[in-house]
Write a protein that holds these residues in place. Structure first.
Motif, PDB file in Angstrom:
ATOM      1  N   UNK A 131       0.864  -1.188   0.000  1.00  0.00           N
ATOM      2  CA  UNK A 131       0.000   0.000   0.000  1.00  0.00           C
ATOM      3  C   UNK A 131       0.904   1.242   0.000  1.00  0.00           C
ATOM      4  N   UNK A 132       1.329   1.683  -1.172  1.00  0.00           N
ATOM      5  CA  UNK A 132       2.382   2.700  -1.282  1.00  0.00           C
ATOM      6  C   UNK A 132       2.017   4.047  -0.663  1.00  0.00           C
ATOM      7  N   UNK A 133       3.038   4.678  -0.104  1.00  0.00           N
ATOM      8  CA  UNK A 133       2.958   6.079   0.306  1.00  0.00           C
ATOM      9  C   UNK A 133       3.299   6.936  -0.902  1.00  0.00           C
ATOM     10  N   UNK A 134       2.617   8.054  -1.063  1.00  0.00           N
ATOM     11  CA  UNK A 134       2.981   8.975  -2.139  1.00  0.00           C
ATOM     12  C   UNK A 134       4.354   9.584  -1.818  1.00  0.00           C
ATOM     13  N   UNK A 135       5.080  10.058  -2.835  1.00  0.00           N
ATOM     14  CA  UNK A 135       6.407  10.642  -2.582  1.00  0.00           C
ATOM     15  C   UNK A 135       6.376  11.804  -1.596  1.00  0.00           C
ATOM     16  N   UNK A 136       5.252  12.531  -1.566  1.00  0.00           N
ATOM     17  CA  UNK A 136       5.119  13.662  -0.632  1.00  0.00           C
ATOM     18  C   UNK A 136       3.973  13.398   0.342  1.00  0.00           C
ATOM     19  N   UNK A 137       3.948  12.198   0.887  1.00  0.00           N
ATOM     20  CA  UNK A 137       2.809  11.792   1.722  1.00  0.00           C
ATOM     21  C   UNK A 137       2.559  12.737   2.885  1.00  0.00           C
ATOM     22  N   UNK A 138       3.594  13.199   3.541  1.00  0.00           N
ATOM     23  CA  UNK A 138       3.397  14.044   4.722  1.00  0.00           C
ATOM     24  C   UNK A 138       2.575  15.282   4.380  1.00  0.00           C
ATOM     25  N   UNK A 139       2.934  15.953   3.306  1.00  0.00           N
ATOM     26  CA  UNK A 139       2.177  17.140   2.902  1.00  0.00           C
ATOM     27  C   UNK A 139       0.830  16.756   2.290  1.00  0.00           C
ATOM     28  N   UNK A 145      -1.115  14.220   3.104  1.00  0.00           N
ATOM     29  CA  UNK A 145      -2.104  13.851   4.121  1.00  0.00           C
ATOM     30  C   UNK A 145      -2.544  15.086   4.906  1.00  0.00           C
ATOM     31  N   UNK A 146      -1.629  16.028   5.128  1.00  0.00           N
ATOM     32  CA  UNK A 146      -2.024  17.276   5.787  1.00  0.00           C
ATOM     33  C   UNK A 146      -3.053  18.026   4.944  1.00  0.00           C
ATOM     34  N   UNK A 147      -2.854  18.041   3.634  1.00  0.00           N
ATOM     35  CA  UNK A 147      -3.808  18.703   2.756  1.00  0.00           C
ATOM     36  C   UNK A 147      -5.152  17.978   2.769  1.00  0.00           C
ATOM     37  N   UNK A 148      -5.120  16.660   2.797  1.00  0.00           N
ATOM     38  CA  UNK A 148      -6.368  15.889   2.856  1.00  0.00           C
ATOM     39  C   UNK A 148      -7.120  16.175   4.150  1.00  0.00           C
ATOM     40  N   UNK A 149      -6.380  16.286   5.258  1.00  0.00           N
ATOM     41  CA  UNK A 149      -7.019  16.639   6.530  1.00  0.00           C
ATOM     42  C   UNK A 149      -7.686  18.017   6.412  1.00  0.00           C
ATOM     43  N   UNK A 150      -6.932  18.961   5.901  1.00  0.00           N
ATOM     44  CA  UNK A 150      -7.462  20.321   5.783  1.00  0.00           C
ATOM     45  C   UNK A 150      -8.698  20.369   4.897  1.00  0.00           C
ATOM     46  N   UNK A 151      -8.631  19.734   3.755  1.00  0.00           N
ATOM     47  CA  UNK A 151      -9.765  19.740   2.831  1.00  0.00           C
ATOM     48  C   UNK A 151     -11.007  19.130   3.466  1.00  0.00           C
ATOM     49  N   UNK A 152     -10.804  18.181   4.374  1.00  0.00           N
ATOM     50  CA  UNK A 152     -11.941  17.495   4.977  1.00  0.00           C
ATOM     51  C   UNK A 152     -12.570  18.202   6.157  1.00  0.00           C
ATOM     52  N   UNK A 153     -11.861  19.196   6.726  1.00  0.00           N
ATOM     53  CA  UNK A 153     -12.379  19.848   7.938  1.00  0.00           C
ATOM     54  C   UNK A 153     -12.510  21.365   7.824  1.00  0.00           C
ATOM     55  N   UNK A 154     -12.039  21.946   6.735  1.00  0.00           N
ATOM     56  CA  UNK A 154     -11.985  23.409   6.654  1.00  0.00           C
ATOM     57  C   UNK A 154     -13.359  24.064   6.694  1.00  0.00           C
TER      58      UNK A 154
END
Length: 223
Positions: free
Chosen positions: A166-174, A176-185
């Motif tokens: 289940x691969x991590x994207x090359x910039x997973x840290x950023x 996933x932070x963007x996914x969190x933000x998009x989901x709660x903003x």
């Protein structure tokens, strides 16, 4: 009905915790989450299951793999617009989605409640580790995949196998932070007392945290 299972190494030497439960329920969960979430979140959730199961195996905990899988796979469903409410924390939205899904199956209500609790508490540090293994291990898997907590206690071969599956994207840290933000903003007040307030503070310069002390001082009580 769910049966508590103690996960142990398979005869081949590969950790059985790496294996997704082979049941109709697990297959239905996989199909639902794959169709609902982005590839980023689907792979993240799958890694959460694997790391949680491996942690449980290492700690000698007895747990139901199906329930752990349900908690891990649904834990971020509340970030998806179609399952995001206007006023509840995204964790509660995901927990509610899991509960509605699991009610279609012949599961004891206490098992469904454990999955609900595991999802609802997965961003509340300091509590889940003292609760039922399913609750504790969903958080353990999240903390490992996102924060790297307990990283050194996983073997290189374990980490590599999980990421290969289940691969991590090359910039997973950023990412996933963007996914969190998009989901709660759209509902910033739901991050009060929640680690996700840090995400909003990072991404939105206009975000103002709710202050617990101010709430107390401004309450209608005298004194």
């Amino acid at each position: 009905m769910s049966i508590s299972t103690k996960v142990s190494p398979s005869p081949t030497g590969h950790p059985s915790a790496m294996q997704i439960p082979d049941s109709k329920l697990a297959k239905d969960i996989t199909e639902f989450v794959r169709d609902t979430e982005s590839t980023l979140l689907f792979n993240h959730s799958s890694r959460v299951y694997c790391f949680g199961a491996l942690a449980g195996q290492r700690r000698g905990l007895s747990f139901d793999p199906e329930l752990l899988y349900a908690g891990a796979m649904f834990h971020d469903v509340g970030l998806v617009p179609s399952y995001s409410s206007a006023t509840d924390r995204f964790e509660v939205d995901g927990a509610n989605a899991a509960r509605d899904f699991l009610r279609r199956y012949e599961l004891p209500s206490e098992d469904i409640d454990r999955v609900w609790t595991a999802i609802a508490l997965h961003t509340t540090p300091g509590i889940p580790q003292y609760m039922h293994p399913v609750v504790a291990l969903v958080t353990a898997g999240v903390e490992m995949d996102v924060l790297g907590i307990d990283y050194s206690n996983f073997a290189d071969t374990e980490r590599d196998a999980v990421v290969r599956a289940f691969p991590r994207t090359p910039s997973f840290k950023e990412d996933i932070l963007q996914a969190f933000y998009d989901g709660i903003k759209h509902k910033p007040n739901t991050t009060f007392g929640n680690v996700k307030a840090d995400v909003l503070a990072e991404k939105d310069p206009s975000f103002k945290r709710i202050n617990f002390c101010s709430i107390i001082r401004n309450s209608p009580w005298g004194g």
